[in-house]
Design an enzyme around this catalytic site. Structure first.
Site, PDB file in Angstrom:
ATOM      1  N   GLU A  86      68.745  72.194   6.291  1.00  0.00           N
ATOM      2  CA  GLU A  86      68.179  72.671   5.039  1.00  0.00           C
ATOM      3  C   GLU A  86      68.517  71.741   3.879  1.00  0.00           C
ATOM      4  O   GLU A  86      67.667  71.424   3.042  1.00  0.00           O
ATOM      5  CB  GLU A  86      68.695  74.093   4.748  1.00  0.00           C
ATOM      6  N   GLU A  98      78.887  66.022  37.003  1.00  0.00           N
ATOM      7  CA  GLU A  98      78.449  65.052  38.005  1.00  0.00           C
ATOM      8  C   GLU A  98      79.632  64.790  38.920  1.00  0.00           C
ATOM      9  O   GLU A  98      80.459  63.918  38.649  1.00  0.00           O
ATOM     10  CB  GLU A  98      77.976  63.749  37.353  1.00  0.00           C
ATOM     11  N   GLY A 153      81.422  65.410  43.210  1.00  0.00           N
ATOM     12  CA  GLY A 153      81.155  65.375  44.630  1.00  0.00           C
ATOM     13  C   GLY A 153      80.989  66.758  45.223  1.00  0.00           C
ATOM     14  O   GLY A 153      81.105  67.775  44.533  1.00  0.00           O
ATOM     15  N   THR A 178      85.495  61.442  42.968  1.00  0.00           N
ATOM     16  CA  THR A 178      84.469  60.522  42.496  1.00  0.00           C
ATOM     17  C   THR A 178      85.092  59.341  41.761  1.00  0.00           C
ATOM     18  O   THR A 178      84.643  58.201  41.899  1.00  0.00           O
ATOM     19  CB  THR A 178      83.481  61.262  41.574  1.00  0.00           C
TER      20      THR A 178
END
Length: 369
Positions: A51, A297, A299, A202
């Protein structure tokens, strides 16, 4: 033909990846007969809200907004946070009407912005909850709404797999199952998240950076590692900036923790059953830290833990037109006693991204905010 609320939504989309932990909001100012005066979207946390940006744009253009209509995608705030209340700015500017796509569930606002506008003599219209603009505004801010209502981030699990559901070969080789278009699209979803999470498996196998680099971004999301025994190597590629790294552990090791902190990471201890990180407590902590959307993200093991504990809200799955046969699955949980115990999903989007399919599926009954 000018559709002010659609223009306001387009402005709100421009705030994606910029405003966290604040919501993505757009504002359009029009004359009483519908001519466009100015528009704007919320800036980074601590910067002006939509705004105020629109009102300043009108002022800088020498335009008089007295008697104008303000079209906003979220109820104007009514509290002093990092910035003054937006409802006061609209009152002082002399607008005569405000159209709101979505009420703000923030308990610091929660209808007070609308009430203060009406108390000042401004006509306020709130769109019905099933209005397309209200639905889009809700989806655009689903993480913010989740945090305000549940105290939890919206958890989106991203998976890239072959058509037969394999994310990697048994050897761990996974680059690349999907094409470059899907990978860039996945980075766009990282960009809209407050935090991107992976597991220690990972980190050790793939040594990912887990940052946003395939699309432009004004900031890097928080990178989160679930690492129960603090096994993250201090030289891991995920640790250097830009952006912050937060490691959740279940077992403390003073030497390892000191090395990781020296590499720039914050370490938080949240022990749970079996010597693992308490994932539910972790989500509550991320909510307290202002994380709206959590992009996972990981395994198959950590994915399975998230699903087994009912912590995933939405799945973002890229399916490649390939058959891999034996390999690693998307997630490992179960076994189920019967098919009646299966996790029920609702498909919300199926699209082509290059040669691959992008499937969005939401856990049935979620997002009833």
């Amino acid at each position: 033909m000018l559709d002010p609320i659609r223009l306001a939504l387009a402005q709100a989309r421009l705030a994606t990846g910029l405003t966290d932990p604040n919501p993505r909001v757009g504002c359009v100012l029009t004359t009483p007969d519908g001519r466009l005066l100015a528009q704007g979207h919320t800036q980074q946390a601590g910067g002006p809200h939509a705004e105020v940006v629109a009102l300043r744009a009108a002022r800088d253009a020498g335009l008089d907004v007295r008697g104008a209509t303000a079209w906003v995608t979220l109820e104007p705030c009514a509290h002093h946070g990092r910035t003054p209340p937006c409802c006061d700015a609209l009152v002082h500017a002399g607008v005569s009407r405000v159209v709101v796509a979505l009420r703000d569930p923030n308990p610091l606002v929660g209808g007070q912005g609308i009430e203060r506008l009406r108390a000042a003599g401004i006509e306020v219209e709130v769109l019905p909850s099933d209005h397309p603009a209200a639905v889009e505004a809700r989806e655009l801010n689903i993480g913010f709404l989740s945090r305000m209502v549940r105290g939890l981030p919206w958890v989106r699990m991203k998976i890239a797999a072959s058509l037969d559901g394999r994310t990697a070969l048994d050897s761990g080789e996974s680059q690349w199952i999907t094409g470059p278009g899907a990978r860039a699209d996945g980075h766009a979803w990282r960009r809209r998240a407050s935090a991107v999470l992976t597991g220690i498996g990972t980190v050790l196998e793939d040594d990912p950076r887990l940052d946003v680099r395939l699309v432009d971004t004004p900031r890097q999301p928080l990178r989160v590692i679930v690492d129960s025994q603090l096994q993250t190597p201090p030289q891991a590629r995920i640790l250097p900036g830009p952006g912050a790294v937060l490691i959740y552990a279940a077992q403390d090791d003073a030497a390892r923790r000191a090395a990781l902190e020296a590499a720039g990471a914050e370490v938080a201890l949240l022990p749970g059953p079996g010597g693992k990180v308490d994932l539910a407590a972790m989500l509550r902590d991320l909510g307290r830290r202002g994380v709206n959307e959590l992009h996972v993200e990981a395994g198959h093991k950590l994915n399975g833990s998230f699903v087994r504990e009912g912590l995933v809200d939405e799945f973002l799955v890229y399916l490649a037109p390939k058959l891999v046969g034996q390999g690693r699955e998307m997630m490992r949980f179960g076994p189920l006693g019967s098919l009646a115990d299966a996790v029920e999903l609702e498909f919300t989007g199926i699209d082509r991204v290059g040669p691959d399919l992008r499937v969005l599926a939401r856990v049935a009954g979620r997002a009833r905010f």
